[in-house]
Design a protein around this motif. Sequence first.
Motif, PDB file in Angstrom:
ATOM      1  N   ASN A 141       0.821  -1.230   0.000  1.00 24.39           N
ATOM      2  CA  ASN A 141       0.000   0.000   0.000  1.00 24.39           C
ATOM      3  C   ASN A 141       0.850   1.273   0.000  1.00 24.39           C
ATOM      4  OD1 ASN A 141      -2.427  -1.251  -0.053  1.00 24.39           O
ATOM      5  ND2 ASN A 141      -2.975  -0.910   2.073  1.00 24.39           N
ATOM      6  N   ASN A 145       3.721   5.565  -5.255  1.00 24.90           N
ATOM      7  CA  ASN A 145       4.154   4.400  -6.035  1.00 24.90           C
ATOM      8  C   ASN A 145       4.875   4.784  -7.325  1.00 24.90           C
ATOM      9  OD1 ASN A 145       4.130   1.487  -6.511  1.00 24.90           O
ATOM     10  ND2 ASN A 145       2.709   1.953  -8.154  1.00 24.90           N
ATOM     11  N   HIS A 146       4.594   5.995  -7.848  1.00 22.03           N
ATOM     12  CA  HIS A 146       5.182   6.397  -9.142  1.00 22.03           C
ATOM     13  C   HIS A 146       6.705   6.539  -9.081  1.00 22.03           C
ATOM     14  CE1 HIS A 146       4.595  10.079  -6.823  1.00 22.03           C
ATOM     15  NE2 HIS A 146       5.649  10.525  -7.457  1.00 22.03           N
ATOM     16  N   GLY A 250     -13.229  -0.549  -7.847  1.00 22.79           N
ATOM     17  CA  GLY A 250     -12.060  -0.319  -6.986  1.00 22.79           C
ATOM     18  C   GLY A 250     -12.164  -1.084  -5.674  1.00 22.79           C
ATOM     19  N   GLN A 252     -10.053  -1.551  -1.995  1.00 24.63           N
ATOM     20  CA  GLN A 252      -8.962  -1.072  -1.137  1.00 24.63           C
ATOM     21  C   GLN A 252      -9.018  -1.873   0.157  1.00 24.63           C
ATOM     22  OE1 GLN A 252      -6.505   1.285  -1.761  1.00 24.63           O
ATOM     23  NE2 GLN A 252      -5.660   0.610   0.189  1.00 24.63           N
ATOM     24  N   VAL A 543       1.837  -1.831  -4.637  1.00 21.79           N
ATOM     25  CA  VAL A 543       0.393  -1.534  -4.552  1.00 21.79           C
ATOM     26  C   VAL A 543      -0.338  -2.609  -5.363  1.00 21.79           C
ATOM     27  CG1 VAL A 543       0.638   1.006  -4.385  1.00 21.79           C
ATOM     28  CG2 VAL A 543       0.410  -0.057  -6.631  1.00 21.79           C
ATOM     29  N   LEU A 545      -2.669  -2.686  -8.526  1.00 18.71           N
ATOM     30  CA  LEU A 545      -3.023  -1.737  -9.588  1.00 18.71           C
ATOM     31  C   LEU A 545      -4.344  -2.076 -10.259  1.00 18.71           C
ATOM     32  CD1 LEU A 545       0.444  -1.728 -11.372  1.00 18.71           C
ATOM     33  CD2 LEU A 545      -0.533   0.253 -10.208  1.00 18.71           C
ATOM     34  N   LYS A 548      -6.663   2.647 -13.824  1.00 23.70           N
ATOM     35  CA  LYS A 548      -6.752   4.033 -13.349  1.00 23.70           C
ATOM     36  C   LYS A 548      -5.507   4.405 -12.532  1.00 23.70           C
ATOM     37  CE  LYS A 548     -10.208   6.719 -10.787  1.00 23.70           C
ATOM     38  NZ  LYS A 548     -11.441   6.523 -10.004  1.00 23.70           N
ATOM     39  N   ARG A 549      -5.121   3.499 -11.624  1.00 25.97           N
ATOM     40  CA  ARG A 549      -3.963   3.775 -10.769  1.00 25.97           C
ATOM     41  C   ARG A 549      -2.670   3.749 -11.593  1.00 25.97           C
ATOM     42  NH1 ARG A 549      -2.021   3.577  -5.243  1.00 25.97           N
ATOM     43  NH2 ARG A 549       0.032   4.494  -5.526  1.00 25.97           N
ATOM     44  N   LYS A 552      -2.441   6.958 -13.447  1.00 33.08           N
ATOM     45  CA  LYS A 552      -2.163   8.051 -12.502  1.00 33.08           C
ATOM     46  C   LYS A 552      -0.669   8.072 -12.145  1.00 33.08           C
ATOM     47  CE  LYS A 552      -3.554   9.470  -7.817  1.00 33.08           C
ATOM     48  NZ  LYS A 552      -2.629   8.746  -6.947  1.00 33.08           N
ATOM     49  N   ASP A 553      -0.106   6.887 -11.902  1.00 34.77           N
ATOM     50  CA  ASP A 553       1.334   6.799 -11.603  1.00 34.77           C
ATOM     51  C   ASP A 553       2.166   7.286 -12.786  1.00 34.77           C
ATOM     52  OD1 ASP A 553       0.867   5.791  -9.078  1.00 34.77           O
ATOM     53  OD2 ASP A 553       1.186   3.691  -9.625  1.00 34.77           O
TER      54      ASP A 553
END
Length: 568
Positions: A141, A145-146, A250, A252, A543, A545, A548-549, A552-553
């Motif tokens: 988590n 993360n990018h 999503g 989490q 993470v 993924l 979308k994530r 975003k990264d």
Amino acid sequence: MVLVSAVRDYINRMLQDISGMKVLILDSHTVSVVSVGYSQSELLQKEVFLVELVDSISKSKESMSHLKAVYFLRPRSENIQHLRRQLASPRFGEYHLFFSNILKDTQIHNLADSDEQEVVQQIQEFYADFVAVDPYHFTLNMPSNHIYMLPAVVDTSNLPHFCDRVVDGIASIFLSLKGRPIIRYQRTSDIAKRIAHETARLMYQQESGLFDFRRMEVSPLLLVIDRRDDPVAPLLNQWTYQAMVHELIGIQDNKVDMRNIGKLPKDQQEVVLSSEQDVFFKANMYENFGDIGMNIKRLVDEFQQISKSNQSIQTIEDMAKFVDNYPEYRKMHGNVSKHVTLVTEMSKIVEERKLMLVSQTEQELACNGGQVAALEAVTNLLNNESVSDIDCLRLVMLYALRYEKESPVQLMQLFNKLASRSAKYKPGLVQFVLKQAGVDKRTGDLFGNRDLLNIARNMARGLKGVENVYTQHQPLLFQTMESIFKGRLRDVDYPYVGNHFQQGRPQEVVIFIVGGTTYEESRSVALQNASNSGIRFILGGSVVLNSKRFLKDLEEAQRMARSSTAVV
């Protein structure tokens, strides 16, 4: 059950020997560890009447000496500072301190100095420094993360923190599994190499005594790889239950937030999807969407039968029986409506975004050749107003990853079309993904067109046809596991760290993907483990993924790379 059992075992040991009323105090990471491993009702059974976060409890002064405080924290300096302040003026009767990873000697001395009133009963290390989302799948988590995509020169300050966190997470996995691994990494990835070497230093030098477990015949294997070796898996739409829920809504920490989905009753606004707590989900999490619909219908039919029998209450005995079974009935009611709501919502999204159409082209791009047909299919979808901007972006990315060398001119046409369609997507994101994860950067045979064996396999599949066009893609991880199983993972591509080499086939393999895992990959691991090959695979990442994530990264890394070149 391996990872989930390890976490549950640690939590049990923390709580069972401390009698009486307890408050459990967590930090922003361990709250995820506990919530995924343990339900609220289970905590209540262990006499935990209050769960608090360590930074918010610092603000309160109210004395609660009738409660015993059980702390479970990461051994970070800010947590130690919070604890020191709280021990200086204790509010609870007893303090039991548990840490999710290795404590430094200085931290122990600092805590001892602060415990002037001698309220601390014990300090222990319980190595659950990871979130066990499934029996063979864990995540760390990690918020930023990018960072794994940035060259060291761009981000000198955050990269060491990122690597330290990954090393801590991997260390706690092996401490909980009680083994010291042979370590290998993906040669083309600087960050995978750095993490592998730092993990080896920790396990074989700095803390070698702690990792000196009883020797196994064959040591476990840790393989550290980079997300950018398979950028396709996180870009694809998914059609199996767990992966699809994460992609379209999503997930989490095994929870699905459904507040944005129409008007739902309060108890349905956040639902738990856990293979440990939900029998239907456990049986169906890897099934494809078409079968899920049928299986949910069966679940609804069963429930209606039970409801009918409950309506025929004639005698006092019937009533007593109904009351006895009521909690089970309520639980089943909640479960049925949860899965019906999820599948209904996903069906709506599939229809609105024309995902069956989009996904067919995605799968063709990922699995089959035929560039002319692919260009035509992608162009048609870019011209289709019903296809959303994000789906267009993913299609162009997949086309670019597949045909970057073959068709630069056509690729430029697609870039222009994408730019004219939506100003929202900054130009250059597709070029950035090629720079990050293009063919020159990758180790594995992502599209099965480098290795003769893979070319033959793809041809055979083309002749035989596929059972389901929407789930024909297999992540690169599947090939990696196959290579490990057959002893064919090449040393030149995945070198060993130090002079520790694998003797024979390992029985336990932990594959860590820097940059994140996908539920498609965790499904691959679960199916591989179910085949009883004699190797148990465990998958972990920074993470979990979805597309979308991942996008975003990419955007965040591109922004930081640009701003650093502007400064230069």
